[in-house]
Design a protein around this motif. Sequence first.
Motif, PDB file in Angstrom:
ATOM      1  N   ALA A  87       8.571  76.060  44.142  1.00  0.00           N
ATOM      2  CA  ALA A  87       8.017  76.274  45.470  1.00  0.00           C
ATOM      3  C   ALA A  87       8.858  77.176  46.356  1.00  0.00           C
ATOM      4  O   ALA A  87       8.545  77.321  47.535  1.00  0.00           O
ATOM      5  N   MET A  88       9.918  77.795  45.852  1.00  0.00           N
ATOM      6  CA  MET A  88      10.722  78.694  46.668  1.00  0.00           C
ATOM      7  C   MET A  88      11.253  79.846  45.818  1.00  0.00           C
ATOM      8  O   MET A  88      11.614  79.658  44.654  1.00  0.00           O
ATOM      9  N   LEU A  89      11.265  81.027  46.442  1.00  0.00           N
ATOM     10  CA  LEU A  89      11.788  82.228  45.799  1.00  0.00           C
ATOM     11  C   LEU A  89      12.917  82.782  46.664  1.00  0.00           C
ATOM     12  O   LEU A  89      12.783  82.882  47.880  1.00  0.00           O
ATOM     13  N   VAL A  90      14.033  83.131  46.023  1.00  0.00           N
ATOM     14  CA  VAL A  90      15.196  83.702  46.711  1.00  0.00           C
ATOM     15  C   VAL A  90      15.399  85.114  46.195  1.00  0.00           C
ATOM     16  O   VAL A  90      15.334  85.356  44.985  1.00  0.00           O
ATOM     17  N   ALA A  91      15.639  86.056  47.106  1.00  0.00           N
ATOM     18  CA  ALA A  91      15.780  87.453  46.714  1.00  0.00           C
ATOM     19  C   ALA A  91      16.813  88.141  47.595  1.00  0.00           C
ATOM     20  O   ALA A  91      17.131  87.682  48.696  1.00  0.00           O
ATOM     21  N   GLN A  92      17.315  89.272  47.092  1.00  0.00           N
ATOM     22  CA  GLN A  92      18.264  90.092  47.830  1.00  0.00           C
ATOM     23  C   GLN A  92      17.771  91.526  47.806  1.00  0.00           C
ATOM     24  O   GLN A  92      17.332  92.035  46.782  1.00  0.00           O
ATOM     25  N   GLY A  93      17.824  92.180  48.954  1.00  0.00           N
ATOM     26  CA  GLY A  93      17.367  93.555  49.050  1.00  0.00           C
ATOM     27  C   GLY A  93      17.699  94.137  50.408  1.00  0.00           C
ATOM     28  O   GLY A  93      18.575  93.631  51.121  1.00  0.00           O
ATOM     29  N   GLU A  94      16.989  95.195  50.791  1.00  0.00           N
ATOM     30  CA  GLU A  94      17.239  95.864  52.054  1.00  0.00           C
ATOM     31  C   GLU A  94      15.968  95.930  52.882  1.00  0.00           C
ATOM     32  O   GLU A  94      14.878  96.137  52.343  1.00  0.00           O
ATOM     33  N   ILE A  95      16.110  95.746  54.188  1.00  0.00           N
ATOM     34  CA  ILE A  95      15.025  95.989  55.136  1.00  0.00           C
ATOM     35  C   ILE A  95      15.553  96.975  56.175  1.00  0.00           C
ATOM     36  O   ILE A  95      16.565  96.732  56.808  1.00  0.00           O
ATOM     37  N   GLY A  96      14.884  98.115  56.310  1.00  0.00           N
ATOM     38  CA  GLY A  96      15.380  99.126  57.215  1.00  0.00           C
ATOM     39  C   GLY A  96      16.765  99.598  56.850  1.00  0.00           C
ATOM     40  O   GLY A  96      17.586  99.844  57.729  1.00  0.00           O
ATOM     41  N   ARG A  97      17.053  99.681  55.552  1.00  0.00           N
ATOM     42  CA  ARG A  97      18.371 100.054  55.031  1.00  0.00           C
ATOM     43  C   ARG A  97      19.464  99.066  55.439  1.00  0.00           C
ATOM     44  O   ARG A  97      20.630  99.412  55.483  1.00  0.00           O
ATOM     45  N   THR A  98      19.069  97.839  55.720  1.00  0.00           N
ATOM     46  CA  THR A  98      20.020  96.779  56.060  1.00  0.00           C
ATOM     47  C   THR A  98      19.954  95.707  54.981  1.00  0.00           C
ATOM     48  O   THR A  98      18.913  95.055  54.832  1.00  0.00           O
ATOM     49  N   PRO A  99      21.009  95.485  54.202  1.00  0.00           N
ATOM     50  CA  PRO A  99      20.953  94.489  53.132  1.00  0.00           C
ATOM     51  C   PRO A  99      20.885  93.066  53.686  1.00  0.00           C
ATOM     52  O   PRO A  99      21.576  92.735  54.653  1.00  0.00           O
ATOM     53  N   ILE A 100      20.035  92.246  53.072  1.00  0.00           N
ATOM     54  CA  ILE A 100      19.862  90.850  53.489  1.00  0.00           C
ATOM     55  C   ILE A 100      19.626  89.994  52.247  1.00  0.00           C
ATOM     56  O   ILE A 100      19.378  90.488  51.147  1.00  0.00           O
ATOM     57  N   VAL A 101      19.672  88.681  52.456  1.00  0.00           N
ATOM     58  CA  VAL A 101      19.204  87.686  51.490  1.00  0.00           C
ATOM     59  C   VAL A 101      18.013  86.975  52.134  1.00  0.00           C
ATOM     60  O   VAL A 101      18.065  86.644  53.327  1.00  0.00           O
ATOM     61  N   ALA A 102      16.956  86.768  51.373  1.00  0.00           N
ATOM     62  CA  ALA A 102      15.755  86.126  51.903  1.00  0.00           C
ATOM     63  C   ALA A 102      15.298  85.022  50.969  1.00  0.00           C
ATOM     64  O   ALA A 102      15.474  85.098  49.749  1.00  0.00           O
ATOM     65  N   ALA A 103      14.719  83.981  51.563  1.00  0.00           N
ATOM     66  CA  ALA A 103      14.139  82.872  50.805  1.00  0.00           C
ATOM     67  C   ALA A 103      12.776  82.549  51.407  1.00  0.00           C
ATOM     68  O   ALA A 103      12.622  82.557  52.632  1.00  0.00           O
ATOM     69  N   ALA A 104      11.789  82.297  50.560  1.00  0.00           N
ATOM     70  CA  ALA A 104      10.429  82.032  51.041  1.00  0.00           C
ATOM     71  C   ALA A 104       9.821  80.889  50.244  1.00  0.00           C
ATOM     72  O   ALA A 104       9.931  80.844  49.017  1.00  0.00           O
ATOM     73  N   GLN A 105       9.161  79.987  50.960  1.00  0.00           N
ATOM     74  CA  GLN A 105       8.467  78.867  50.320  1.00  0.00           C
ATOM     75  C   GLN A 105       7.024  79.246  50.015  1.00  0.00           C
ATOM     76  O   GLN A 105       6.392  80.015  50.753  1.00  0.00           O
TER      77      GLN A 105
END
Length: 317
Positions: free
Chosen positions: A109-127
Motif C-alpha cells: 500500500a505504499m511506494l517510496v521513490a527518489q528523484g527530482e522536482i524542478g531540478r531539486t532532489p527529494i524523497v517521496a512516499a505515496a499511499q
Amino acid sequence: MNWISNYVRPKINSLFSRREVPENLWTKCDECGTMLFHRELSGNLNVCTSCDHHMGITPHERFAALFDGGVYAEVKVPEPLADPLHFRDQKRYPDRMKAAQKSTGSPEAMLVAQGEIGRTPIVAAAQDFSFMGGSMGMYVGNAIIAAAERAVSAKLPLILFSAAGGARMQEGILSLMQMPRTTVAIEMLKEAGLPYIVVLTHPTTGGVTASYAMLGDIHIAEPNALICFAGPRVIEQTIRESLPEGFQRAEYLLDHGMLDRVTPRGKLRDELISVVRMLLGLPPAVMGDLPAPAPETPETAATPDPVEPTEPAAKQV
C-alpha cells in the motif's frame, strides 16, 4: 445472387468480426455523474473535467506527474512477516493480500521513490488507497522508515502523500505499533534539519491522521479531501447532533487552522517545488528544463569575444 453477396455475406462477416469494446474506456464521476473518456481523465490527473472532483490516483501515476520527466528510482522497503497473527475473517489474510496485489498490480500500500522536482532532489512516499484501503500495516511502517533513512543519509527533503482508512486490522496490535515507529522516523528528519511535507489526499483517516500524516512542517491538502480520526457518521452517532456542512473536509480544516494550503492536483507540483526550495533556502526554480543560471559578478562577467572582420563574398560572374 446479388441479395446473397450484398446482404447475407456482409451480415455474417459482421457477426464474426465484431470487436468487443473494453470496459475501462469510460469512467463515471462519483460527484457529478459525467462520463469521462479514459484518456481525457488520465491527462487531467484523474480530476473530473466537469466538476473538478479529485478521484483516486495510484502512486505510480502520481510520481509520473510529480518528478521531472516522470523519472524516479524506487527505494527498496524491507519485507515484513507475511501473516504474523494467522488472521482469518471471511478470507485468510494471505489470500486478501494476493487479491489486492492482483487487482492493483502493486506489492503493497505504499511506494517510496527518489528523484527530482524542478531540478531539486527529494524523497517521496505515496499511499495507494486502492490497496486494501491504503491501510497502515507493518509494510507501510517499514516504508516510511526507509524513506526517512534515505532522506537523512542523502540530506534530502521528504514529501509524503497520505491516503488511508486507518490501521490494518489483519495485523492487530502490530499495525498500531506503526504509529510510534513512524513518529520516531519523522523525528529523525527533524533532528537532521530536513523539511518534511505532507500532502493529505482523500481520504486520510484513523491512525494515519494520528501519527505521521499530521507531523509535517507544511500540510497541503487536495480539494474536498476527508481528513479525520473518526468519521463524521461515528461522531454524529456519538454526540447525537448534526455536524456543520463540510465538516472534516479540507476547506473546513483550512479555515480552522489545521492545514496550510488546499491546492488542486494540477497545481500541486509547482506548489511543492516552491515550498521545497523555500525551506531549503534555494532561489526560485526557473521554469523550463534548464537549471537556474549562476548569478554574474563583475569579476566573472564574460567579455564579448572580438569580432574578426570577414571578407566580402566574391561576386559570381
